[in-house]
Design an enzyme around this catalytic site. Structure first.
Site, PDB file in Angstrom:
ATOM      1  N   GLY A 115      -3.220 -80.369  16.687  1.00 57.65           N
ATOM      2  CA  GLY A 115      -2.350 -80.420  17.848  1.00 57.65           C
ATOM      3  C   GLY A 115      -3.168 -80.755  19.076  1.00 57.65           C
ATOM      4  CD  GLN A 170      -5.633 -79.098  24.066  1.00 62.92           C
ATOM      5  OE1 GLN A 170      -4.612 -79.333  23.426  1.00 62.92           O
ATOM      6  NE2 GLN A 170      -6.745 -78.640  23.516  1.00 62.92           N
ATOM      7  CB  CYS A 172      -8.654 -74.187  21.262  1.00 62.91           C
ATOM      8  SG  CYS A 172      -7.927 -75.128  22.623  1.00 62.91           S
ATOM      9  CG  LEU A 173      -8.795 -80.170  19.212  1.00 63.63           C
ATOM     10  CD1 LEU A 173      -7.921 -81.423  19.269  1.00 63.63           C
ATOM     11  CD2 LEU A 173      -9.936 -80.353  18.223  1.00 63.63           C
ATOM     12  CG  HIS A 213      -2.995 -73.403  20.100  1.00 58.10           C
ATOM     13  ND1 HIS A 213      -4.045 -72.528  19.961  1.00 58.10           N
ATOM     14  CD2 HIS A 213      -3.509 -74.516  20.684  1.00 58.10           C
ATOM     15  CE1 HIS A 213      -5.140 -73.085  20.456  1.00 58.10           C
ATOM     16  NE2 HIS A 213      -4.841 -74.299  20.902  1.00 58.10           N
ATOM     17  CD  GLU A 214      -1.696 -77.928  20.707  1.00 53.10           C
ATOM     18  OE1 GLU A 214      -2.025 -78.300  21.863  1.00 53.10           O
ATOM     19  OE2 GLU A 214      -2.542 -77.660  19.837  1.00 53.10           O
ATOM     20  CG  HIS A 261      -3.276 -76.035  25.479  1.00 51.60           C
ATOM     21  ND1 HIS A 261      -4.442 -75.677  26.123  1.00 51.60           N
ATOM     22  CD2 HIS A 261      -3.562 -76.035  24.154  1.00 51.60           C
ATOM     23  CE1 HIS A 261      -5.398 -75.468  25.229  1.00 51.60           C
ATOM     24  NE2 HIS A 261      -4.875 -75.667  24.021  1.00 51.60           N
TER      25      HIS A 261
END
Length: 165
Positions: free
Chosen positions: A44, A49, A92-93, A134-135, A138
């Protein structure tokens, strides 16, 4: 398509709430976000991000184990969530190399606009529900560290700094 730069914590943009997406064209951004997500081996990726402070994210929860199932959620809203949470390690990226335990509802009902402009509502459970939450975090300026208590957060932040500096 081009690969975008993924912001890493503690970039201040990761703590900001996103504006809703309006009528602007998104095809290039969405294609670039998918390319970036797959290249980073993520499942994701939210627009903030990559420095775009708009309410959208891309995800593909199946591509590592089987065929790709890319999905775009524009201006998503979590309409309902199961009351009993499940705790699971999340990466997480934007916080590379650090896994933290996050409690989240096991199932959610989400309403969103697809890339084609159609409005959808659907139920998600398991890993898809976790990825969406999670997304969605963000888009509201929340990262996984924000789910931790003081001592747990301090340890996770120290681990991040040790790995990434």
């Amino acid at each position: 398509m081009s690969k975008l730069t993924i912001l890493t914590w503690p970039d201040a943009r990761l703590s900001q709430r996103c504006a809703p997406v309006g009528a602007e064209p998104l095809d290039d951004l969405i294609a670039d976000m998918f390319e970036t997500m797959y290249a980073a081996e993520g499942r994701g990726l939210a627009a903030p991000q990559v420095g775009v402070m708009k309410g959208l994210f891309v995800m593909d929860c199946t591509w590592k184990e089987g065929p790709k199932s890319p999905m775009v959620m524009i201006n998503p809203t979590i309409m309902a969530a199961e009351r009993s949470p499940a705790e699971m390690q999340e990466g997480c990226l934007s916080i590379p190399g650090v896994l933290v335990s996050v409690a989240r509802p096991k199932a959610v009902t989400v309403q969103w606009t697809a890339a084609e402009g159609d409005i959808h509502m659907a139920d998600f459970d398991g890993f898809e529900a976790r990825c969406i939450q999670h997304e969605f975090d963000h888009l509201n300026g929340t990262v996984t560290f924000d789910h931790l208590s003081g001592a747990e957060r301090a340890n996770a932040e120290a681990e991040f700094l040790e790995i990434n500096t």
